[in-house]
Write a protein that holds these residues in place. Structure first.
Motif, PDB file in Angstrom:
ATOM      1  N   MET A   1     -50.839 -51.557  51.317  1.00 38.61           N
ATOM      2  CA  MET A   1     -51.367 -50.355  50.657  1.00 38.61           C
ATOM      3  C   MET A   1     -51.850 -49.369  51.708  1.00 38.61           C
ATOM      4  O   MET A   1     -52.708 -49.696  52.524  1.00 38.61           O
ATOM      5  CB  MET A   1     -52.520 -50.722  49.726  1.00 38.61           C
ATOM      6  CG  MET A   1     -53.203 -49.513  49.087  1.00 38.61           C
ATOM      7  SD  MET A   1     -54.685 -49.967  48.143  1.00 38.61           S
ATOM      8  CE  MET A   1     -53.966 -50.249  46.538  1.00 38.61           C
TER       9      MET A   1
ATOM     10  N   GLU B   1     -54.716 -44.030  52.237  1.00 40.56           N
ATOM     11  CA  GLU B   1     -54.890 -42.933  51.275  1.00 40.56           C
ATOM     12  C   GLU B   1     -54.908 -43.464  49.842  1.00 40.56           C
ATOM     13  O   GLU B   1     -55.663 -42.982  48.999  1.00 40.56           O
ATOM     14  CB  GLU B   1     -53.754 -41.890  51.402  1.00 40.56           C
ATOM     15  CG  GLU B   1     -53.535 -41.332  52.791  1.00 40.56           C
ATOM     16  CD  GLU B   1     -52.706 -42.251  53.691  1.00 40.56           C
ATOM     17  OE1 GLU B   1     -51.624 -42.711  53.296  1.00 40.56           O
ATOM     18  OE2 GLU B   1     -53.178 -42.517  54.810  1.00 40.56           O
ATOM     19  N   ASN B   2     -54.048 -44.439  49.555  1.00 40.23           N
ATOM     20  CA  ASN B   2     -54.006 -45.026  48.205  1.00 40.23           C
ATOM     21  C   ASN B   2     -55.286 -45.802  47.912  1.00 40.23           C
ATOM     22  O   ASN B   2     -55.799 -45.761  46.794  1.00 40.23           O
ATOM     23  CB  ASN B   2     -52.796 -45.932  48.047  1.00 40.23           C
ATOM     24  CG  ASN B   2     -51.489 -45.184  48.090  1.00 40.23           C
ATOM     25  OD1 ASN B   2     -51.360 -44.180  48.787  1.00 40.23           O
ATOM     26  ND2 ASN B   2     -50.502 -45.657  47.359  1.00 40.23           N
TER      27      ASN B   2
ATOM     28  N   SER C   1     -57.879 -43.300  47.149  1.00 43.31           N
ATOM     29  CA  SER C   1     -57.605 -42.747  45.825  1.00 43.31           C
ATOM     30  C   SER C   1     -58.062 -43.715  44.730  1.00 43.31           C
ATOM     31  O   SER C   1     -58.664 -43.302  43.733  1.00 43.31           O
ATOM     32  CB  SER C   1     -56.112 -42.447  45.689  1.00 43.31           C
ATOM     33  OG  SER C   1     -55.812 -42.014  44.387  1.00 43.31           O
ATOM     34  N   ASP C   2     -57.792 -45.010  44.921  1.00 41.99           N
ATOM     35  CA  ASP C   2     -58.238 -46.019  43.945  1.00 41.99           C
ATOM     36  C   ASP C   2     -59.767 -46.012  43.829  1.00 41.99           C
ATOM     37  O   ASP C   2     -60.313 -46.154  42.737  1.00 41.99           O
ATOM     38  CB  ASP C   2     -57.760 -47.415  44.335  1.00 41.99           C
ATOM     39  CG  ASP C   2     -56.299 -47.668  43.971  1.00 41.99           C
ATOM     40  OD1 ASP C   2     -55.658 -46.775  43.372  1.00 41.99           O
ATOM     41  OD2 ASP C   2     -55.805 -48.772  44.282  1.00 41.99           O
TER      42      ASP C   2
END
Length: 140
Positions: A114, A117-118, A121-122
């Motif tokens: 992952m 950035e993800n 975001s999560d």
């Protein structure tokens, strides 16, 4: 955010929110899977009972299965999200007393592969969901 120097550990982020509502009431609401679309709006559009102890949720990424910790007196709301066969994502969650109210504690782990950035975001999505949970519980 915790960084790990061991290969088998992942980055984690624990997010919390204080809710001016009794822990038993918050726990009763969150532990009912049918309430998930009412507060986890960024993740769960709808939910239905599936086979055994699993539920199927409609998410922005498509249908996923989820298993939720059995009802307990310890405020444990851990759940395992199953985005694909053979893939399980453990999500620790608790509701604990905070004075006369509650503290909801939600830990995210960065999944293998992952991007950062993800993961960030999560975290933002969970913050939004916890804010909705606070609003729902405090307006009741």
């Amino acid at each position: 955010m915790k960084e790990s120097n061991q290969n088998n550990m992942r980055k984690s982020q624990t997010l919390t929110t204080a809710i001016a509502c009794a822990p038993k009431k918050v726990y009763a609401f969150v532990s009912n899977p049918e309430n998930m679309p009412k507060w986890a709006k960024t993740f769960c559009r709808s939910i239905r009972k599936s086979a055994g102890d699993e539920w199927t949720i409609e998410t922005p990424q498509g249908p996923m299965n989820i298993r939720i910790a059995p009802k307990n007196n310890s405020g444990i709301l851990d759940h395992t999200v199953i985005p694909a066969p053979g893939v399980e994502v453990f999500v620790p969650m608790r509701v604990v007393p905070n004075g006369e109210g509650s503290e909801v504690i939600f830990t995210l782990f960065q999944q293998p592969g992952m991007p950062d950035e993800n993961f960030l975001s999560d975290q933002d999505l969970v913050r939004q969901d916890l804010a909705v949970l606070k609003q729902v519980m405090e307006s009741d």
